[in-house]
Design a protein around this motif. Sequence first.
Motif, PDB file in Angstrom:
ATOM      1  N   SER A   1       1.630   4.991  -0.080  1.00  0.00           N
ATOM      2  CA  SER A   1       1.014   6.286   0.216  1.00  0.00           C
ATOM      3  C   SER A   1       1.739   7.447  -0.443  1.00  0.00           C
TER       4      SER A   1
ATOM      5  N   ALA B   1       3.463  -4.359   4.817  1.00  0.00           N
ATOM      6  CA  ALA B   1       2.753  -3.212   5.363  1.00  0.00           C
ATOM      7  C   ALA B   1       3.642  -2.409   6.296  1.00  0.00           C
TER       8      ALA B   1
ATOM      9  N   ARG C   1      -7.767   1.118   4.562  1.00  0.00           N
ATOM     10  CA  ARG C   1      -6.988   0.727   3.378  1.00  0.00           C
ATOM     11  C   ARG C   1      -6.555  -0.729   3.427  1.00  0.00           C
TER      12      ARG C   1
ATOM     13  N   THR D   1       1.944  -2.083  -6.367  1.00  0.00           N
ATOM     14  CA  THR D   1       1.741  -1.015  -5.397  1.00  0.00           C
ATOM     15  C   THR D   1       0.329  -0.488  -5.554  1.00  0.00           C
ATOM     16  N   VAL D   2      -0.247  -0.047  -4.428  1.00  0.00           N
ATOM     17  CA  VAL D   2      -1.640   0.400  -4.431  1.00  0.00           C
ATOM     18  C   VAL D   2      -1.735   1.730  -3.695  1.00  0.00           C
ATOM     19  N   TYR D   3      -2.183   2.764  -4.415  1.00  0.00           N
ATOM     20  CA  TYR D   3      -2.456   4.064  -3.796  1.00  0.00           C
ATOM     21  C   TYR D   3      -3.951   4.114  -3.511  1.00  0.00           C
ATOM     22  N   GLN D   4      -4.303   4.389  -2.249  1.00  0.00           N
ATOM     23  CA  GLN D   4      -5.707   4.375  -1.841  1.00  0.00           C
ATOM     24  C   GLN D   4      -6.093   5.750  -1.306  1.00  0.00           C
TER      25      GLN D   4
ATOM     26  N   VAL E   1      -5.885  -4.110   0.081  1.00  0.00           N
ATOM     27  CA  VAL E   1      -4.552  -4.626  -0.243  1.00  0.00           C
ATOM     28  C   VAL E   1      -4.420  -6.094   0.154  1.00  0.00           C
TER      29      VAL E   1
ATOM     30  N   SER F   1       0.875  -1.165   0.000  1.00  0.00           N
ATOM     31  CA  SER F   1       0.000   0.000   0.000  1.00  0.00           C
ATOM     32  C   SER F   1       0.918   1.223   0.000  1.00  0.00           C
TER      33      SER F   1
ATOM     34  N   SER G   1       6.363   3.693   3.130  1.00  0.00           N
ATOM     35  CA  SER G   1       5.894   2.780   2.085  1.00  0.00           C
ATOM     36  C   SER G   1       6.769   2.880   0.839  1.00  0.00           C
TER      37      SER G   1
END
Length: 191
Positions: free
Chosen positions: A46, A185, A168, A100-103, A172, A44, A51
Amino acid sequence: PSSETPAADWESSQHIKEEEFCRAIALGLFDYMRKSHSRGFVVSLSGGADSSAVAVLCAMMVQLARRELGPQAFAHKLSHINGLADETSESGVVARLLTTVYQSTRNSSQTTRDAAAAVAAAVGANHIELDVDSLVQDYTGKVSQAIGRQLNWDTDDVALQNIQARARGPSVWMLANLNGALLLATSNRSE
């Protein structure tokens, strides 16, 4: 004795502590991925330092392991990942192994969105963007109703920051499960 030029001795670097740390983490990531038969990592992202460092360490894992083992031996050690041996470039391998994940929420800035996208692009990760604002608002509304008052940033700053971070988590986790990957994480200091 070999006629080849010996590799530079990284242990004489003036940044030996940092180099040692990066190499140790990269080895740990590679070894755990190999032993667990997972198919990569999900982070995740940011756009912040923590991260971003995790994403960079994943990319370094690919770089250092491929350099140490060679591309074929690297792919052989991870032969449980279908198609990995077909990836010829380091960036292609990173894209296969790192998501990768931008939330975002309504409180997210364009600056953090751009920073996360830039880090993902720089390391070659597969990057996804999700909007989790409705989840945060739902949790906040439920708690506000339960305690009989509206939560606000003046009196409930830490709690409102933390619910954004925790909301979030499920997406993920789901992406990691769908990918057969390990979720990496970072935590929130105020928790």
